[in-house]
Write an enzyme that holds these catalytic residues in place. Sequence first.
Site, short mmCIF file in Angstrom:
data_model
loop_
_atom_site.label_atom_id
_atom_site.label_comp_id
_atom_site.label_asym_id
_atom_site.label_seq_id
_atom_site.Cartn_x
_atom_site.Cartn_y
_atom_site.Cartn_z
N TYR A 138 -40.69 50.50 17.04
CA TYR A 138 -41.24 50.07 15.74
C TYR A 138 -40.51 50.80 14.61
O TYR A 138 -40.03 50.16 13.65
CB TYR A 138 -42.74 50.36 15.69
CG TYR A 138 -43.36 50.20 14.32
CD1 TYR A 138 -43.74 48.95 13.85
CD2 TYR A 138 -43.56 51.31 13.49
CE1 TYR A 138 -44.29 48.80 12.58
CE2 TYR A 138 -44.12 51.17 12.23
CZ TYR A 138 -44.48 49.91 11.77
OH TYR A 138 -45.03 49.77 10.52
N1 NAP Z 1 -51.78 48.83 7.65
C1 NAP Z 1 -51.18 49.96 7.29
O1 NAP Z 1 -51.83 50.98 7.01
C2 NAP Z 1 -49.67 49.99 7.19
C3 NAP Z 1 -49.00 51.21 7.18
C4 NAP Z 1 -47.61 51.22 7.06
C5 NAP Z 1 -46.90 50.03 6.96
N2 NAP Z 1 -47.58 48.85 6.97
C6 NAP Z 1 -46.82 47.60 6.86
O2 NAP Z 1 -47.44 46.79 5.88
C7 NAP Z 1 -47.37 45.41 6.28
C8 NAP Z 1 -48.78 44.82 6.33
O3 NAP Z 1 -49.63 45.62 7.13
P1 NAP Z 1 -50.80 44.96 7.99
O4 NAP Z 1 -51.56 46.09 8.57
O5 NAP Z 1 -51.48 43.92 7.18
O6 NAP Z 1 -49.89 44.24 9.13
P2 NAP Z 1 -50.32 43.58 10.51
O7 NAP Z 1 -51.72 43.08 10.41
O8 NAP Z 1 -50.03 44.53 11.63
O9 NAP Z 1 -49.26 42.39 10.67
C9 NAP Z 1 -48.96 41.53 9.59
C10 NAP Z 1 -48.77 40.13 10.08
O10 NAP Z 1 -47.61 40.02 10.92
C11 NAP Z 1 -47.85 38.92 11.76
N3 NAP Z 1 -47.02 38.91 12.96
C12 NAP Z 1 -47.04 39.75 14.02
N4 NAP Z 1 -46.20 39.32 14.99
C13 NAP Z 1 -45.64 38.17 14.53
C14 NAP Z 1 -44.73 37.23 15.08
N5 NAP Z 1 -44.21 37.36 16.30
N6 NAP Z 1 -44.38 36.17 14.31
C15 NAP Z 1 -44.90 36.00 13.09
N7 NAP Z 1 -45.78 36.85 12.51
C16 NAP Z 1 -46.15 37.91 13.25
C17 NAP Z 1 -49.32 39.02 12.13
O11 NAP Z 1 -49.81 37.74 12.49
P3 NAP Z 1 -50.68 37.56 13.86
O12 NAP Z 1 -51.81 38.54 13.73
O13 NAP Z 1 -51.13 36.15 13.77
O14 NAP Z 1 -49.76 37.85 14.99
C18 NAP Z 1 -49.94 39.57 10.88
O15 NAP Z 1 -50.57 38.57 10.12
C19 NAP Z 1 -46.64 45.38 7.61
O16 NAP Z 1 -45.27 45.12 7.39
C20 NAP Z 1 -46.83 46.79 8.15
O17 NAP Z 1 -45.80 47.20 9.03
C21 NAP Z 1 -48.94 48.80 7.09
#
Ligand code: NAP
Length: 236
Positions: A138
């Site tokens: 990742y």
């Molecule tokens: N949450 C945090 O605290 C945090 C911290 C650091 C960085 N980030 C970054 O911020 C962004 C948003 O965070 P988040 O927590 O909302 O992210 P998340 O829920 O883990 O993922 C975002 C989206 O990516 C989609 N996704 C996963 N695999 C996929 C695939 N094979 N094809 C197409 N779509 C796919 C998921 O859809 P499905 O569920 O339908 O698969 C989900 O809607 C991400 O880039 C994450 O890495 C988040």
Amino acid sequence: MQQTLFITGAGRRLGKVLAEFGLAQGHRVIAHYHSHCELDPHPNLICLQADLADPASVQRLANEVNALGPVDRFIHNASCFVPDNKADDLSVHFDRHFHVHVLAPALLVEAMPWAPHAAMTAISDIYADIPNQRFAVYCASKAALQNWSLSMAQRLAGKVRVNVIQPGPIQFLPEHDDAYRQKVLSQSLIPHELGYDAIVQACEYLHTSPAVTGTVMRVDGGRFVANRYDQTFLSL
Ligand SMILES: NC(=O)c1ccc[n+]([C@@H]2O[C@H](COP(=O)([O-])OP(=O)(O)OC[C@H]3O[C@@H](n4cnc5c(N)ncnc54)[C@H](OP(=O)(O)O)[C@@H]3O)[C@@H](O)[C@H]2O)c1
């Protein structure tokens, strides 16, 4: 003036909030989703499904977006976050992360019908710059997304401004238990979940700031510069 926003991973969580924010501003939103889309129907909303781990599916999505006309803002938000020890097959694990984080935006950008003065934001992670042995693939793929994005800032200069956001703990996943949450928050200078709005604000700033391109912006509550020696997941 109404703009067109294209957001990947907009079916739920942060991507959904970004899409709702764009719609509330009167913009047209093209929301990509993967497994399911929790967005309510809206006259300015177009939802497109694709598996970004599958290059053929990404190409189909790119063609569909291209047919919808000029894109003013592109946010690559979709992400997979699987620990290495949960991977059945290391090659598949690598492919999935690098396809979703790097190959997908590369294919999409190649076919993107950019509007004049367009902007792109890639959502990375502070772990692009911090090794983490539990999530090595990742982290490596988010680092690749970041570096690729800065190359795009060069390649698309004068046409598209390209920036990167490194979120810290914005919203824990349901599987994160209390011990994990407390440990992570104790390692930040602002010791609480930052919330999706922190990233919405950062995206808005980057999209509306004509002097800003090729920037990596941390929105992490100071986690990156907190006591780095404590930042190990070994004990979790
Ligand atoms: N949450 C945090 O605290 C945090 C911290 C650091 C960085 N980030 C970054 O911020 C962004 C948003 O965070 P988040 O927590 O909302 O992210 P998340 O829920 O883990 O993922 C975002 C989206 O990516 C989609 N996704 C996963 N695999 C996929 C695939 N094979 N094809 C197409 N779509 C796919 C998921 O859809 P499905 O569920 O339908 O698969 C989900 O809607 C991400 O880039 C994450 O890495 C988040």
